[in-house]
Scaffold this active site. Structure first.
Site, PDB file in Angstrom:
ATOM      1  N   GLY A  46     -34.478 -20.900 -45.919  1.00 44.91           N
ATOM      2  CA  GLY A  46     -35.253 -21.058 -47.144  1.00 44.91           C
ATOM      3  C   GLY A  46     -34.808 -22.301 -47.888  1.00 44.91           C
ATOM      4  O   GLY A  46     -33.661 -22.742 -47.758  1.00 44.91           O
ATOM      5  N   GLN A  51     -34.105 -28.274 -54.608  1.00 40.87           N
ATOM      6  CA  GLN A  51     -33.059 -28.695 -53.670  1.00 40.87           C
ATOM      7  C   GLN A  51     -33.350 -30.040 -53.013  1.00 40.87           C
ATOM      8  O   GLN A  51     -32.466 -30.618 -52.386  1.00 40.87           O
ATOM      9  CB  GLN A  51     -32.848 -27.624 -52.589  1.00 40.87           C
ATOM     10  N   CYS A  88     -26.077 -21.270 -48.856  1.00 45.30           N
ATOM     11  CA  CYS A  88     -27.095 -22.120 -49.479  1.00 45.30           C
ATOM     12  C   CYS A  88     -26.918 -23.550 -48.968  1.00 45.30           C
ATOM     13  O   CYS A  88     -25.791 -24.044 -48.894  1.00 45.30           O
ATOM     14  CB  CYS A  88     -26.930 -22.077 -51.000  1.00 45.30           C
ATOM     15  N   LEU A  89     -28.027 -24.197 -48.648  1.00 40.87           N
ATOM     16  CA  LEU A  89     -27.958 -25.576 -48.169  1.00 40.87           C
ATOM     17  C   LEU A  89     -27.366 -26.515 -49.221  1.00 40.87           C
ATOM     18  O   LEU A  89     -26.824 -27.559 -48.882  1.00 40.87           O
ATOM     19  CB  LEU A  89     -29.350 -26.075 -47.773  1.00 40.87           C
ATOM     20  N   HIS A 130     -33.169 -15.376 -53.551  1.00 41.09           N
ATOM     21  CA  HIS A 130     -32.314 -16.564 -53.597  1.00 41.09           C
ATOM     22  C   HIS A 130     -33.133 -17.794 -54.007  1.00 41.09           C
ATOM     23  O   HIS A 130     -32.718 -18.562 -54.884  1.00 41.09           O
ATOM     24  CB  HIS A 130     -31.674 -16.753 -52.217  1.00 41.09           C
ATOM     25  N   GLU A 131     -34.313 -17.951 -53.398  1.00 39.53           N
ATOM     26  CA  GLU A 131     -35.131 -19.131 -53.703  1.00 39.53           C
ATOM     27  C   GLU A 131     -35.746 -19.049 -55.089  1.00 39.53           C
ATOM     28  O   GLU A 131     -35.843 -20.060 -55.795  1.00 39.53           O
ATOM     29  CB  GLU A 131     -36.220 -19.323 -52.635  1.00 39.53           C
ATOM     30  N   HIS A 134     -33.289 -20.162 -57.552  1.00 37.72           N
ATOM     31  CA  HIS A 134     -33.189 -21.626 -57.635  1.00 37.72           C
ATOM     32  C   HIS A 134     -34.164 -22.182 -58.679  1.00 37.72           C
ATOM     33  O   HIS A 134     -33.863 -23.155 -59.372  1.00 37.72           O
ATOM     34  CB  HIS A 134     -33.517 -22.268 -56.283  1.00 37.72           C
TER      35      HIS A 134
HETATM   36 CO    CO Z   1     -30.014 -21.963 -51.880  1.00 33.57          CO
END
Ligand code: CO
Length: 158
Positions: A46, A51, A88-89, A130-131, A134
């Site tokens: 995701g 991001q 998380c990226l 999670h997204e 963000h």
């Molecule tokens: Co993330």
């Protein structure tokens, strides 16, 4: 499509609230395509627009080859609680346990501006939450749970 640079923790943009998408246009399509390509290259499941440095309420999530596009998502129903590992990226090298709903129903637009309702569970529900976090400037590291008690109701600290 193009790979975009992933914003990393410490950059203040990750703490800002993203704005609602108003135009379902070519610019949005390019953004979503680039997000997907960037996420795939990093083996993520995701990614949210913030991001890649764009403060729009848009995310793509891929799980078992099912692709979800969440634009201006709203959580309608959430039920249950599961504690499991997350990463998380934007927070490379860190994982930790977070409590998320077991099942989730979300209404969100797709890239064409069509409103859809998604009912998802377990790992997909986790990714959705999670997204969506963000989009409100929240990182999973804000919600870490101490210890490794998994798949049960978590005792709240007194
Ligand atoms: Co993330």
């Amino acid at each position: 499509m193009a790979i975009r640079e992933i914003v990393k923790v410490g950059d203040g943009i990750l703490r800002q609230r993203s704005r609602e998408v108003e135009a379902f246009d070519g610019r949005l399509e390019s953004l979503l395509d680039d997000m997907l390509e960037t996420m795939d290259r990093e083996n993520g499941i995701g990614i949210a627009a913030v991001q890649v440095g764009i403060l729009k309420r848009a995310a793509v999530i891929k799980n078992k080859d099912v692709l979800y596009e969440l634009i201006n998502p709203v959580i309608i129903i959430e039920d249950g609680a599961v504690v499991d590992g997350e990463g998380c990226l934007s927070v490379p090298g860190q994982r930790g346990d977070v409590e998320r709903p077991k099942t989730l129903t979300v209404r969100a637009f797709d890239r064409n501006g069509v409103l859809k309702e998604h009912t998802v569970r377990d790992y997909t529900a986790r990714a959705f939450c999670h997204e969506i976090d963000h989009m409100d400037g929240i990182l999973f590291t804000d919600k870490l749970i101490e210890g490794r008690k998994k798949r049960g109701k978590v005792k709240k600290a007194r």
